[in-house]
Write a protein that holds these residues in place. Structure first.
Motif, PDB file in Angstrom:
ATOM      1  N   ASP A   1       0.837  -1.204   0.000  1.00  0.00           N
ATOM      2  CA  ASP A   1       0.000   0.000   0.000  1.00  0.00           C
ATOM      3  C   ASP A   1       0.873   1.256   0.000  1.00  0.00           C
ATOM      4  O   ASP A   1       0.940   1.988   0.992  1.00  0.00           O
TER       5      ASP A   1
ATOM      6  N   LEU B   1       0.473   4.082  -1.566  1.00  0.00           N
ATOM      7  CA  LEU B   1      -0.297   5.317  -1.395  1.00  0.00           C
ATOM      8  C   LEU B   1      -0.629   5.536   0.078  1.00  0.00           C
ATOM      9  O   LEU B   1      -0.523   6.657   0.593  1.00  0.00           O
ATOM     10  N   GLY B   2      -1.015   4.460   0.770  1.00  0.00           N
ATOM     11  CA  GLY B   2      -1.309   4.577   2.193  1.00  0.00           C
ATOM     12  C   GLY B   2      -0.085   5.014   2.981  1.00  0.00           C
ATOM     13  O   GLY B   2      -0.187   5.854   3.896  1.00  0.00           O
TER      14      GLY B   2
ATOM     15  N   TRP C   1      -9.603   6.856   4.750  1.00  0.00           N
ATOM     16  CA  TRP C   1     -10.427   6.343   3.643  1.00  0.00           C
ATOM     17  C   TRP C   1      -9.703   5.238   2.896  1.00  0.00           C
ATOM     18  O   TRP C   1     -10.271   4.180   2.616  1.00  0.00           O
ATOM     19  N   ARG C   2      -8.437   5.452   2.597  1.00  0.00           N
ATOM     20  CA  ARG C   2      -7.649   4.469   1.844  1.00  0.00           C
ATOM     21  C   ARG C   2      -7.552   3.140   2.598  1.00  0.00           C
ATOM     22  O   ARG C   2      -7.736   2.064   2.019  1.00  0.00           O
ATOM     23  N   GLU C   3      -7.271   3.217   3.889  1.00  0.00           N
ATOM     24  CA  GLU C   3      -7.079   1.990   4.663  1.00  0.00           C
ATOM     25  C   GLU C   3      -8.378   1.209   4.845  1.00  0.00           C
ATOM     26  O   GLU C   3      -8.354  -0.012   5.005  1.00  0.00           O
TER      27      GLU C   3
ATOM     28  N   TYR D   1      -8.980  -0.277   0.926  1.00  0.00           N
ATOM     29  CA  TYR D   1      -7.946  -1.051   0.230  1.00  0.00           C
ATOM     30  C   TYR D   1      -7.868  -2.458   0.802  1.00  0.00           C
ATOM     31  O   TYR D   1      -7.995  -2.660   2.014  1.00  0.00           O
TER      32      TYR D   1
ATOM     33  N   PRO E   1      -4.235  -3.051   3.406  1.00  0.00           N
ATOM     34  CA  PRO E   1      -3.823  -1.782   4.029  1.00  0.00           C
ATOM     35  C   PRO E   1      -2.505  -1.911   4.785  1.00  0.00           C
ATOM     36  O   PRO E   1      -2.185  -2.969   5.320  1.00  0.00           O
TER      37      PRO E   1
END
Length: 528
Positions: A207, A209-210, A255-257, A260, A263
């Motif tokens: 991840d 981006l995370g 939001w991402r975690e 996804y 995560p």
């Protein structure tokens, strides 16, 4: 439930060695968060740094800590817990040596940042290792031992740092980590196990981006909290920019975690009621504990004129008493005492500590009185730390333990950062308000004020001042006295407000921890 084959529970000498190794590593990390504070003046003189530059020695370490802590569970999964833990110990140890060898301020800052990356991992991974090395029914005792390390580390830091600075030189505050760190790394490689449930993910599932959002958001937030008061908060364009980055970065990270599949920080583990409530309480404890601990040396060194070593020694008797309380509270939980009542009692005692301190602090308060009030603080911490730490992880299993420890570790760090930042701002502004109020009660035409000025003027004249110089010195001394008194009043307000905050939280603990306590009871019953 884990099968026996996959269990990480240890027995006999192996458990003792693993527990001691993990606790010592956690203590090393925490000692290094405070030991540098007493060496800042020596570092400035030896490295030719400005006040703002030397502050980065502390900020860089804190930034690295708060970035790495939430990612420790994922990194442990990627590299294997034993390898990651041992590597973190080595990174911390090597960078400690390099910090002691630094010849310039920015060289030291870089090594401190890398040292913080290794140290932050030690704090959380140690908690996970201890929790999984003990059986579920004895997890309260295990977390009590870990909690002792959390409390002893910050207490030892200023004392040890003050002693080394007074008797030797600043590099030794870093070199002292080296032999301990090398031994801990050897023991970690020899005794710590990597769980079978930790499987390395391919690069395509990482991840990234995370990781980027977490780093940008949390690092910006930490900088704002550390430097906000120094830069006059939102008068600074940099603080405004970093605040926006922090808010957007953290919101997008959450939001991402949550959406996804793989995560870097498993936020979904917060669906566990125990962990969710424990995380909130951990933040609150970090806020109160680090906030009041931050004020104490400012009071003793800045207003009472104590040395760093004297200020550090002030905390040691209370810390020893906390160790006794931790053992006692761990046994109470082991025998079925409900966590919510212990936590509520701890908050009530912490209120007493804050309220007593509010009435106790003066410009002439003796050490014996401070020792007494710090014993009350130790009593409150004993009732708070162990139940909250044990409750947070009590109903988690397998990899969720590491994920939960990472989240509570991050919130403890952020709670402390929020506490120090808000208290710094509060003290600055309250001091100004108290100063204005005090000056309003000292009109120049007041006979009592004039009598005081005349007495001081006569004293300075007896020391060789002319009349104009003596009168100027008399008014300067009055100004210093007013400034000291206004600062003291602001410190008193800090203790009163933090104590009141804990008192207000007691009803919420009694209401919302009820369900959590039943879950602990069931988990322990199943373990038996």
């Amino acid at each position: 439930m884990e099968t026996t084959a996959n269990s990480l529970v240890e027995y006999g000498s192996r458990r003792i060695i693993i527990t001691i190794t993990a606790v010592v590593c956690a203590m090393l990390e925490l000692i290094d968060t405070t030991i540098v504070n007493v060496a800042l003046n020596d570092l400035r003189g030896n490295l030719g740094a400005t006040v703002n530059e030397i502050g980065w020695v502390i900020t860089a370490y804190s930034l690295a800590n708060v970035i790495i802590v939430p990612m420790t569970s994922w990194l442990s999964q990627q590299f294997g817990r034993r390898n990651y833990f041992a590597a973190s110990v080595l990174i911390f140890t090597i960078c400690s040596f390099l910090c002691g060898h630094a010849t310039g301020i920015w060289e030291l800052v870089i090594f401190r940042f890398i040292q913080g990356l290794g140290g932050g991992a030690l704090l959380v991974t140690s908690q996970t290792i201890i929790a999984e090395s003990w059986p579920a029914e004895k997890r309260a005792i295990a977390q009590g031992i870990y909690t002792l390390g959390l409390l002893v580390g910050p207490s030892i830091g200023p004392t040890l740092g003050g002693y080394l600075i007074d008797n030797y030189s600043w590099p030794l505050i870093f070199y002292i980590n080296v032999p301990i760190g090398l031994l801990a790394a050897v023991l970690a490689i020899r005794y710590v196990k990597s769980p079978r449930y930790e499987k390395k993910r391919p690069a395509s599932q990482v991840d990234w981006l995370g990781i980027g959002l977490l780093t940008a958001g949390v690092a910006s937030l930490q900088y704002v909290l550390e430097k906000g008061q120094e830069d006059d908060w939102f008068s600074s364009k940099l603080i405004i920019l970093l605040t926006v980055i922090a808010i957007l970065g953290i919101l997008l990270f959450i939001w991402r975690e949550l959406v996804y599949q793989y995560p870097v920080v498993e936020l979904r583990v917060l669906r566990d009621t125990n962990l969710r409530i424990g995380s909130i309480l951990t933040f609150l404890i970090g806020f109160g504990l680090f906030g009041t601990t931050f004020v104490l040396p400012l009071y003793t060194q800045g207003l009472l004129g104590w040395t760093a070593l004297q200020s550090g020694l002030l905390l040691l008797p209370g810390t020893l008493f906390t160790a006794v309380m931790i053992a006692l509270v761990s046994q109470l939980i082991q025998r079925g005492a409900q966590s919510k009542y212990l936590i509520a009692l701890g908050m009530a005692v912490f209120f007493v500590y804050g309220y007593w301190s509010y009435h106790l602090l003066t410009l002439e308060t003796g050490s014996s009185n401070l020792y007494l009030v710090l014993f009350v603080r130790a009593l409150g911490l004993g009732f708070l730390f162990v139940p909250v730490t044990a409750m947070s992880l009590s109903t988690l299993e397998g990899k969720e333990i590491g994920q939960g420890a990472a989240l509570t570790g991050m919130l403890r760090q952020l709670g402390g950062a929020f506490g120090v930042a808000l208290i710094t701002t509060f003290v600055s502004r309250q001091s100004q308000q108290h100063r204005i109020a005090l000056i309003s009660h000292l009109p120049a035409n007041d006979p009592a004020v004039q009598q005081r000025v005349n007495l001081l003027t006569a004293r300075f004249q007896s020391q060789g001042y002319d009349l104009a110089g003596a009168r100027h010195a008399a008014y300067n001394l009055l100004e210093v006295t007013v400034q000291k008194q206004s600062t003291l009043l602001s410190y008193m307000d800090v203790f009163l407000w933090i104590g009141t905050l804990f008192l207000i939280c007691i009803p919420f603990v009694l209401i919302f921890v009820r369900k959590s306590a039943r879950k602990i009871s069931l988990a322990e019953a199943g373990a038996h």
